[in-house]
Design a protein around this motif. Structure first.
Motif, PDB file in Angstrom:
ATOM      1  N   UNK B 112       0.421  -0.975  -0.234  1.00 23.60           N
ATOM      2  CA  UNK B 112       0.012   0.103  -0.297  1.00 23.60           C
ATOM      3  C   UNK B 112       1.149   0.857   0.205  1.00 23.60           C
ATOM      4  N   UNK B 113       1.859   1.214   1.458  1.00 23.88           N
ATOM      5  CA  UNK B 113       2.326   2.523   1.265  1.00 23.88           C
ATOM      6  C   UNK B 113       3.569   2.647   0.017  1.00 23.88           C
ATOM      7  N   UNK B 114       3.556   1.731  -1.100  1.00 25.31           N
ATOM      8  CA  UNK B 114       4.343   1.207  -1.613  1.00 25.31           C
ATOM      9  C   UNK B 114       3.850   1.780  -3.223  1.00 25.31           C
ATOM     10  N   UNK B 139      -2.464   7.464   6.733  1.00 25.97           N
ATOM     11  CA  UNK B 139      -3.071   7.705   8.461  1.00 25.97           C
ATOM     12  C   UNK B 139      -4.081   9.063   8.070  1.00 25.97           C
ATOM     13  N   UNK B 140      -4.056   9.270   7.489  1.00 28.38           N
ATOM     14  CA  UNK B 140      -4.305  10.401   6.812  1.00 28.38           C
ATOM     15  C   UNK B 140      -6.267   9.636   6.335  1.00 28.38           C
ATOM     16  N   UNK B 145      -2.510   1.268   9.289  1.00 25.18           N
ATOM     17  CA  UNK B 145      -2.371   0.358   9.618  1.00 25.18           C
ATOM     18  C   UNK B 145      -1.769  -0.902   8.799  1.00 25.18           C
ATOM     19  N   UNK B 146      -1.937  -0.577   7.453  1.00 25.61           N
ATOM     20  CA  UNK B 146      -2.172  -1.054   6.292  1.00 25.61           C
ATOM     21  C   UNK B 146      -1.425  -1.115   5.651  1.00 25.61           C
ATOM     22  N   UNK B 147      -0.573  -0.071   6.011  1.00 27.17           N
ATOM     23  CA  UNK B 147       0.786   0.436   4.956  1.00 27.17           C
ATOM     24  C   UNK B 147       1.622  -0.735   3.976  1.00 27.17           C
ATOM     25  N   UNK B 148       2.005  -1.869   5.071  1.00 26.74           N
ATOM     26  CA  UNK B 148       2.798  -2.891   4.189  1.00 26.74           C
ATOM     27  C   UNK B 148       1.985  -3.666   3.995  1.00 26.74           C
ATOM     28  N   UNK B 155      -9.054  -4.595   2.002  1.00 21.13           N
ATOM     29  CA  UNK B 155     -10.439  -5.316   1.804  1.00 21.13           C
ATOM     30  C   UNK B 155     -10.628  -3.432   0.387  1.00 21.13           C
ATOM     31  N   UNK B 156     -11.828  -3.782  -0.262  1.00 15.84           N
ATOM     32  CA  UNK B 156     -12.291  -3.170  -1.485  1.00 15.84           C
ATOM     33  C   UNK B 156     -11.986  -1.346  -0.934  1.00 15.84           C
ATOM     34  N   UNK B 157     -12.521  -1.579   0.409  1.00 14.09           N
ATOM     35  CA  UNK B 157     -13.020  -0.355   1.112  1.00 14.09           C
ATOM     36  C   UNK B 157     -11.082  -0.109   1.077  1.00 14.09           C
ATOM     37  N   UNK B 158     -10.024   0.181   1.504  1.00 18.07           N
ATOM     38  CA  UNK B 158      -9.345   0.209   1.615  1.00 18.07           C
ATOM     39  C   UNK B 158      -8.295  -0.006   0.335  1.00 18.07           C
TER      40      UNK B 158
END
Lengths: 402, 239
Positions: B112-114, B139-140, B145-148, B155-158
């Motif tokens: 996610x972060x990449x 974070x914003x 918390x799912x960055x890695x 999930x779809x929303x995430x």
């Protein structure tokens, strides 16, 4: 962030499997070069070991390796008597195939000029050099014989007293070294009945001639072994190897021998060239097959990279939509091609180290071959990535909307 | 042409935009004579039935599908005149536009972060700085918390939140979202719409959202409706 590495990491097993396939292909390319190198080294193994400066062979032949050569053994003494000759040795070589331990065994029988040459210059890995004029042999380890083993050849039994390594003939058969007289006995071994008939015929010929009538002792010997009647039976060898004295120019000695009307003389380099000419066709055959394999590897790699690119069409479209420059996308595909090539090359090398020693003939991978192959792999990687890059360049950012 | 963005100019201003596919008997007018603008800090909805030309309009504004005629200005900078771009479109998209779609379209082999970081690295932001901002953005948007995690683990929303974070990565003047809630349930859909509103207001970006979802229209500052390629109706609920 390196996208190529991230993608590979994400599809590790698939990528490794692909690299494995490429590695096996490259191993065959590597093996082809190694087989040729092995052929050359096998062919040259005795030549390198013998370290002769000159080779005297039958007049107008390219013997003794490229073709048959037959010269009298007595030429050894004639050559030895030349000024500037330090060492002259007769050379006898022929291949036999005998059944031994229930298997067909091919042996290159090579004669050593005992007692001047007892084989101590050979690459012995165990045992010793020849210690007597008869019934001992030094065998190459490829013959799978052990020290002390007794091998019946012809009418005699020979004991293995030494084991060499890397001594094989042009055809890859292991060389066994005997004294020249033993090797001739093996070469000209004929059935007892034939011997008896020949001796009888010889005596009857002599009886009809003056020589037989005037020399009764010769007549008596005619019924014995041919080697005991030098006046009648000249023994032939394949060649005479000459080593010139220190400080002596081989060319000068060669010029003298070249003046003899019954023989031809070659330098060691000349023999080497003749030997390699003998395997020239094999070299071309293997070379063409290697080129074919390299092309096939390129095509397969190109298809793999194209498929890998197709898998990323959506991602590449997204990257383009985000404004990624072409260099980034080309870099992604090219790096994957290079990593695939490098990994395949590494695996090919490791597989080769593991598999090639089990081949029936030597596969010799030299540093020069490895460097050549590295450049070929580099080229293949670049070339094969072109199809993928071409596809990637055609991907439009609006494909993300589809 | 040197790109000059005016922070006081509308986020986007389009004039007489027309898009025609094919010619002669096969000619299809996908968009005709569309004129409208969206100011910075405002979130606009683009409504309309399938085939109305919403995505064509969005593609034109996003500089990925040039119009046949008309002009487009983004942040006061003329970027398209008829079918000819007036700027390096890829560089312009990189710096001033953000995108979100029905599918998050995250790169599957990046975390996610990449996924957020790569958008900044494309824009020549140093990797360390890009990574720090990517974490801040996640974070914003409530997915720090799912960055890695890889997209497949979200999930779809995430995923959609990560996509929004990516769209925001380079502080774009304009964010274009094509049915970003279509794959989400109504609760998560509304959350994403509210996220766009928050982004528009707090990041001072213009946001255009193509949507079919009429349940969250109260979130938008402006609503445009398209039908048969024309902008038939516009409404300003907050005015």
């Amino acid at each position: 962030m390196n996208l190529a590495i991230r993608d590979i990491h994400h599809k590790q097993s698939r990528f490794l499997l692909t690299a494995l396939g490429i590695g096996l292909l490259l191993m065959i390319v590597m093996g082809m070069a190694g087989i040729y190198q092995g052929l050359s080294e096998d062919a040259l193994s005795f030549l390198e070991c013998a370290k002769a400066d000159l080779w005297i062979v039958q007049k107008d032949t390219r013997g003794p390796f490229a073709e048959n050569s037959k010269i009298p053994w007595s030429l050894e003494d004639r050559a030895y008597a030349l000024t500037g000759v330090a060492y002259a040795r007769a050379f006898v070589s022929h291949t036999i195939q005998r059944e031994y331990r229930g298997k067909q065994m091919r042996i290159v029988v090579q004669g050593l000029a005992w007692p001047r040459d007892d084989g101590s210059a050979l690459p012995l890995i165990s045992g010793r050099a020849l210690g007597q004029a008869h019934y001992e042999m030094i065998a190459d380890k490829s013959l799978d014989l052990v020290l002390g083993e007794r091998i019946p050849l012809g009418k005699n039994v020979y004991t293995v007293v030494g084991i060499t390594t890397g001594m094989v003939g042009q055809s890859g058969d292991g060389i066994a070294f005997f004294t020249i007289s033993d090797s001739l006995s093996i070469q000209f071994d004929i059935p007892a009945e034939s011997v008896r008939l020949e001796r009888e015929a010889r005596r009857s010929r002599l009886e009809r001639q003056d020589t037989g009538k005037t020399q009764p002792s010769l007549l008596a010997k005619a019924y014995g072994p041919v080697s005991q009647i030098p006046a009648l039976g000249t023994q032939y060898v394949s060649a005479i190897m000459i080593n010139v004295a220190q400080g002596e120019a081989p060319e000068r000695v060669a010029a003298v021998i070249a003046g003899w009307s019954d023989v031809s003389v070659y330098s060691n380099e000349g023999e080497r060239e003749l030997l390699l000419m003998g395997i020239e066709r094999n070299r071309k055959q293997i070379g063409m097959f290697s080129v074919l394999l390299a092309i096939i590897s390129s095509i397969i790699m190109a298809l793999i990279l194209y498929t890998l690119t197709l898998d990323k069409v959506h991602d590449i479209a997204m990257l383009k939509l985000m404004g990624a420059q072409n260099s980034m996308i080309i870099g992604l595909i090219l790096q994957q091609a290079l990593i695939l090539g490098a990994l395949g090359y590494g695996l090919a090398y490791l597989f080769g180290l593991w598999i090639f020693p089990h081949f029936p003939r030597r596969v010799v991978i030299t540093n020069a071959n490895l460097i050549h192959l590295a450049f070929i792999v580099l080229f293949i990687s670049f070339a094969s990535s072109l199809l993928g890059i071409w596809k990637a360049m055609r991907i439009q950012p609006n494909e993300i909307l589809s | 042409m040197k790109i000059k963005i005016n922070p006081d100019a509308p986020a986007v201003e389009v004039r007489s935009l027309t898009k025609v596919y094919g010619s002669g008997n096969t000619e299809v007018v996908a968009m005709k004579d569309v004129t409208f603008s969206v100011r910075r800090g405002r979130v606009a909805a683009l409504l309309g039935p399938s085939g109305a030309g919403k995505s064509t309009l969005l593609g034109a504004i996003g500089l990925i599908n040039p119009p046949t005629s008309g002009s487009i200005a983004i942040g006061g900078c003329q970027v398209m005149k008829d079918s000819s771009p007036l700027v390096d479109v890829r560089a312009f998209r990189r710096k001033y536009l953000g995108f979100a779609f029905q599918k998050a379209n995250l790169i599957p082999f990046l975390t996610a972060v990449e996924n957020v970081q790569v958008a900044m690295e494309i824009n020549n932001i140093p990797p360390r700085k890009a990574r720090k901002r990517a974490f801040e953005l996640l974070d914003y948007l409530g997915v720090g918390n799912r960055a890695d995690n890889l997209p497949s683990m979200l999930s779809g929303g995430q995923q959609q939140r990560v996509a929004v974070a990516r769209a925001l990565a380079n502080n774009p003047s304009l964010i274009l979202a094509d049915e970003p809630t279509a794959a989400l349930d109504s609760y998560r859909g509304r959350q994403v719409m509210e996220l766009f509103r928050k982004v528009a207001h707090e990041q001072n970006a213009g946001v255009i959202v193509v949507t079919h979802d009429h349940r969250a229209l109260d979130v938008f500052d402006e609503i445009f409706e398209m039908e048969d390629g024309a902008l038939r109706f516009s409404n300003h609920p907050t005015s």
